[in-house]
Design a protein around this motif. Structure first.
Motif, PDB file in Angstrom:
ATOM      1  N   VAL A 305       0.836  -1.207   0.000  1.00 39.68           N
ATOM      2  CA  VAL A 305       0.000   0.000   0.000  1.00 39.68           C
ATOM      3  C   VAL A 305       0.866   1.251   0.000  1.00 39.68           C
ATOM      4  O   VAL A 305       0.613   2.207  -0.759  1.00 39.68           O
ATOM      5  N   TRP A 309       0.914   4.009  -2.859  1.00 42.00           N
ATOM      6  CA  TRP A 309       0.324   5.286  -2.471  1.00 42.00           C
ATOM      7  C   TRP A 309       1.348   6.413  -2.493  1.00 42.00           C
ATOM      8  O   TRP A 309       1.120   7.491  -3.052  1.00 42.00           O
ATOM      9  N   HIS A 314       4.796   2.544  -9.463  1.00 40.34           N
ATOM     10  CA  HIS A 314       3.594   2.844 -10.249  1.00 40.34           C
ATOM     11  C   HIS A 314       3.254   1.612 -11.067  1.00 40.34           C
ATOM     12  O   HIS A 314       4.136   0.867 -11.491  1.00 40.34           O
TER      13      HIS A 314
END
Length: 321
Positions: A305, A309, A314
């Protein structure tokens, strides 16, 4: 548990050879730690590590200018590939507890086969994740990797305890009645294979008759290991005896079949005698194993996460330079 003979005196007459009962040739379960899937899963990260050793051996500051950095950094092509594979395998491992409790999933394979896959992945996963991390362990991913290693090591102990409970080929635990029936069948087939009476075989195959009652967890575990060694020594003695017995010496395939049946009978007898104590140790193993497994799961999920984030990784960066 009592280890009283399973064959009554009236059933101990000299066996009559004949085609009425075919000698069972049970398949020896494959050791998942010795199979080619584990070799492949361990060899790939080992080869990448050997190839990238000049990169992994330098400090973090020097890695930024290293020509392999775009490939081997955690968000690089190779590093990210290992991360995705590690995540997929890690999540797949968590399907095993669900398979154990869901009998309707029997079409996906036996519980024993699922356990073999679970073990193979558990042993290889820390190495795959280490390549993703660039063999640099700090922060949340370091805690996760430490938890993975502990889970892998404890999984070896769990597998050992698992094999000390009487189970069918499907991996389901046998009741004492089912285990007793299987042991009687083994003794009958072994009697035909060796020409000895079931009573003589029970005497030759007898191990330590002391019960496992009122033993501590560590004492029980030590006793299981000691009895395993005694079974191996008994098999060596039987091999010498049966290959040089007077009227009916056994050689070649006949001797191997007889020894395989003897090993299965002694294993099953031992499992029946120690079943309650083994279950107790196994229950405590689950209590110790689960917190580390949950810690590894939480660490991995937080790491994924945060990487997505914060922007360290990416979706479109997969395969980029």
């Amino acid at each position: 548990m009592s280890s009283a003979p399973l064959i009554r005196q009236s059933e101990t007459s000299e066996p009559t050879p004949g085609p009425a009962l075919q000698i069972v040739r049970p398949a020896t379960p494959a050791d998942p730690a010795a199979g080619w899937p584990l070799v492949v899963l361990m060899a790939i990260p080992a080869l990448v590590t050997a190839w990238g050793l000049p990169y992994y051996a330098v400090g973090l500051a020097q890695r930024l200018r290293h020509p392999l950095h775009p490939l081997l950094r955690p968000s690089g092509s190779i590093g990210l590939t290992f991360g995705v594979v590690a995540l997929a395998l890690f999540l797949f491992m968590w399907l095993y507890p669900f398979r154990k409790s869901a009998r309707w999933l029997s079409w996906t394979g036996s519980v024993g086969r699922w356990l073999d896959v679970h073990i193979v992945i558990g042993l290889a996963l820390p190495f795959i994740a280490a390549v993703h991390a660039g063999w640099h362990f700090d922060g949340i991913i370091g805690m996760g990797l430490i938890a993975m290693v502990i889970v892998s090591l404890s999984g070896i102990v769990g597998r050992y305890l698992y094999t000390h409970l009487p189970r069918s080929r499907s991996g389901l635990e046998l009741s004492l009645e089912e285990a007793g029936a299987e042991r009687r069948a083994l003794l009958t087939n072994l009697s035909i294979a060796t020409g000895l009476t079931p009573q003589e075989l029970e005497r030759d195959l007898a191990l330590d008759p002391r019960p496992y009652d009122d033993m501590s967890l560590f004492a029980t575990f030590g006793r299981l290991i000691a009895d395993d060694w005694k079974r191996a020594a008994t098999l060596r003695r039987l091999e010498r005896t049966w290959s040089h017995s007077g009227a009916h010496p056994l050689h070649g395939p006949e001797l191997r079949d007889a020894l395989r049946l003897a090993r299965l009978e002694m294993t099953l007898s031992h499992q029946m005698r120690a079943v309650d104590a083994t279950r107790k140790v196994f229950a405590w193993w689950h209590i110790a194993h689960r917190p580390f497994a949950l810690t590894a799961l939480l660490s991995v999920l937080v790491h994924v996460v945060v990487a997505l984030w914060v922007g360290g990784v990416h979706i479109g960066s997969f395969g980029s330079r």
